[in-house]
Write a protein that holds these residues in place. Structure first.
Motif, PDB file in Angstrom:
ATOM      1  N   GLY A  55      12.801  12.440   9.135  1.00 33.88           N
ATOM      2  CA  GLY A  55      11.392  12.772   8.965  1.00 33.88           C
ATOM      3  C   GLY A  55      10.987  12.619   7.517  1.00 33.88           C
ATOM      4  N   LEU A  56      10.206  11.583   7.221  1.00 40.87           N
ATOM      5  CA  LEU A  56       9.906  11.231   5.843  1.00 40.87           C
ATOM      6  C   LEU A  56       8.465  11.547   5.472  1.00 40.87           C
ATOM      7  N   GLY A  57       8.068  12.810   5.741  1.00 36.02           N
ATOM      8  CA  GLY A  57       6.836  13.307   5.166  1.00 36.02           C
ATOM      9  C   GLY A  57       7.095  13.718   3.727  1.00 36.02           C
ATOM     10  N   ARG A  68       6.476   2.029   6.464  1.00 34.65           N
ATOM     11  CA  ARG A  68       6.067   2.251   5.082  1.00 34.65           C
ATOM     12  C   ARG A  68       6.786   3.456   4.498  1.00 34.65           C
ATOM     13  N   ARG A  69       6.942   4.502   5.279  1.00 33.83           N
ATOM     14  CA  ARG A  69       7.652   5.679   4.777  1.00 33.83           C
ATOM     15  C   ARG A  69       9.120   5.356   4.501  1.00 33.83           C
ATOM     16  N   VAL A  91      19.210  16.782   6.784  1.00 29.71           N
ATOM     17  CA  VAL A  91      18.030  17.619   6.572  1.00 29.71           C
ATOM     18  C   VAL A  91      17.002  17.194   7.620  1.00 29.71           C
ATOM     19  N   GLU A  92      16.806  18.039   8.626  1.00 30.90           N
ATOM     20  CA  GLU A  92      15.901  17.708   9.732  1.00 30.90           C
ATOM     21  C   GLU A  92      14.527  18.283   9.400  1.00 30.90           C
ATOM     22  N   VAL A  93      13.549  17.386   9.191  1.00 30.70           N
ATOM     23  CA  VAL A  93      12.249  17.825   8.694  1.00 30.70           C
ATOM     24  C   VAL A  93      11.115  17.544   9.682  1.00 30.70           C
ATOM     25  N   PRO A 147      -2.140   9.442   6.851  1.00 29.85           N
ATOM     26  CA  PRO A 147      -1.511   8.945   5.618  1.00 29.85           C
ATOM     27  C   PRO A 147      -0.600   9.995   5.017  1.00 29.85           C
ATOM     28  N   LEU A 148       0.396   9.537   4.274  1.00 29.32           N
ATOM     29  CA  LEU A 148       1.484  10.406   3.845  1.00 29.32           C
ATOM     30  C   LEU A 148       1.041  11.533   2.917  1.00 29.32           C
ATOM     31  N   GLY A 149       0.485  11.195   1.772  1.00 24.11           N
ATOM     32  CA  GLY A 149       0.191  12.210   0.771  1.00 24.11           C
ATOM     33  C   GLY A 149      -1.290  12.256   0.448  1.00 24.11           C
ATOM     34  N   ILE A 150      -2.048  13.110   1.132  1.00 23.71           N
ATOM     35  CA  ILE A 150      -3.474  13.263   0.860  1.00 23.71           C
ATOM     36  C   ILE A 150      -3.655  14.421  -0.111  1.00 23.71           C
ATOM     37  N   VAL A 151      -4.373  14.156  -1.187  1.00 29.59           N
ATOM     38  CA  VAL A 151      -4.592  15.142  -2.239  1.00 29.59           C
ATOM     39  C   VAL A 151      -6.093  15.401  -2.365  1.00 29.59           C
ATOM     40  N   PHE A 152      -6.474  16.661  -2.398  1.00 29.29           N
ATOM     41  CA  PHE A 152      -7.868  17.009  -2.662  1.00 29.29           C
ATOM     42  C   PHE A 152      -8.062  17.165  -4.175  1.00 29.29           C
TER      43      PHE A 152
END
Length: 335
Positions: A147-149, A175-176, A213-215, A326-331
């Protein structure tokens, strides 16, 4: 002063709303957030009200960010206006009032040369770090991250820095998998491939996986992790398995081969003194900031979008409908 925040007001609904920003008390500081990071797995689970979440509304999510102190209380002596800090479990809000708590929720000073944007990932990234730590990987052991979050990609970096050989990254998303390779994985596999187990056996030269590491939080992923575990292997359950819907033969897959399944919730940590495999949150924060400043741990490749929090309703509506965000959304709270 009027600030703004993101609230989950009902199932599947997020709103961008005003609120009155309180003044800091004598032992508190007022922080203006620069960035907060969306945690897709946890926030989606809470937004759509999955089992093993809080079931009352409204819900205030957002636990990883960065900002600058803009006011301090009369009794605060260790922090000054202008200090860059991590914001820890304080919500997706433009402004937050917080007290410095020893290894608890609140804020943490950024004393290394790290940008506010990368610093915003430290709290969420530390959750992947602690999962990797709890496997106690030894130099030369094989490692896997399933799990590649955001958490998974920090776990990949941790296993690589710890001497994992090889480190195998696993995710459906190509992509991840590419990002994982950029961040130190030796190989990246799709769990859907029919030759998955054979590839793991080949990459580990028959040893299979010592530390996983199971994510994902998927019970199916746990089953696959057990299928590729080495005798006496360790699996850290770092993702939240909210629905247990996959039968597992615990005798043949856990008991007989001596496999350890480790509960790796982020809050299962010592409050004060770090020890092998179990570091305090603040010790991990300091380590990660130091690693980032030295270029040994990275957040930048994980970032996919930096958006205005005014877009929260549409972003969370899409997240509620499908988990493949999408993987990394930043506010960005200055947009």
């Amino acid at each position: 002063m009027i600030g703004h925040e993101i609230l989950f007001t009902s199932k599947g609904v997020a709103e961008y709303l005003p609120y009155e920003v309180p003044s800091p008390g004598p032992d508190e500081v007022l922080i203006e957030n620069d960035y907060t990071v969306l945690s897709a797995g946890t926030e989606r689970a809470c937004l759509i009200d999955l089992p093993n979440t809080i079931h009352t509304w409204p819900k205030r999510l957002g636990y990883s960010g960065s900002g600058h102190i803009i006011a301090v209380g009369s009794e605060v002596t260790k922090f000054r206006v202008g200090d860059l800090v991590l914001t820890d479990h304080l919500g997706h809000r433009s402004h937050v009032v917080a007290r410095f708590r020893e290894n608890g929720d609140g804020f943490f000073p950024v004393t290394e040369n790290v940008s506010p944007l990368e610093a915003a990932f430290v709290v969420i990234g530390s959750m992947g770090v602690q999962g990797a730590r709890k496997t106690r990987l030894q130099l030369g052991e094989s490692g896997m991250v399933t799990g590649l979050g955001i958490l998974g990609l920090f776990a990949v970096q941790t296993l690589a820095l710890s001497g994992g050989m090889p480190v195998i990254a696993v995710d459906f998303d190509a992509r991840r998998r590419e990002i994982a390779m950029e961040l130190g994985a030796d190989a990246a596999l799709s769990p859907a491939k029919p030759d998955f187990r054979d590839r793991v056996e080949e990459l580990t030269r028959g040893r299979m996986i010592n530390c996983n590491v199971e994510v994902t939080g998927s019970s199916k992923a746990l089953l696959q992790a057990l299928e590729v575990a080495a005798p006496e292997g360790r699996i850290a359950l770092t993702g939240c398995t909210r629905v247990s819907d996959t039968p597992i033969d615990f005798y043949s897959m856990v008991h007989k081969p001596g496999v350890q399944i480790i509960g790796a919730h982020n809050f299962v940590r010592p409050r004060m003194d770090s020890r092998e495999g179990y570091w305090t949150r603040h010790d991990d924060f300091a380590m990660m900031l130091g690693m980032m400043a030295r270029g040994k741990m990275k957040a930048a490749p994980i970032i996919s979008e930096v958006v205005s929090p005014t877009r929260a309703p549409e972003i969370y509506r899409a997240l509620a409908e499908k988990p493949s965000m999408p993987l990394g959304i930043v506010f960005d709270w200055h947009k």
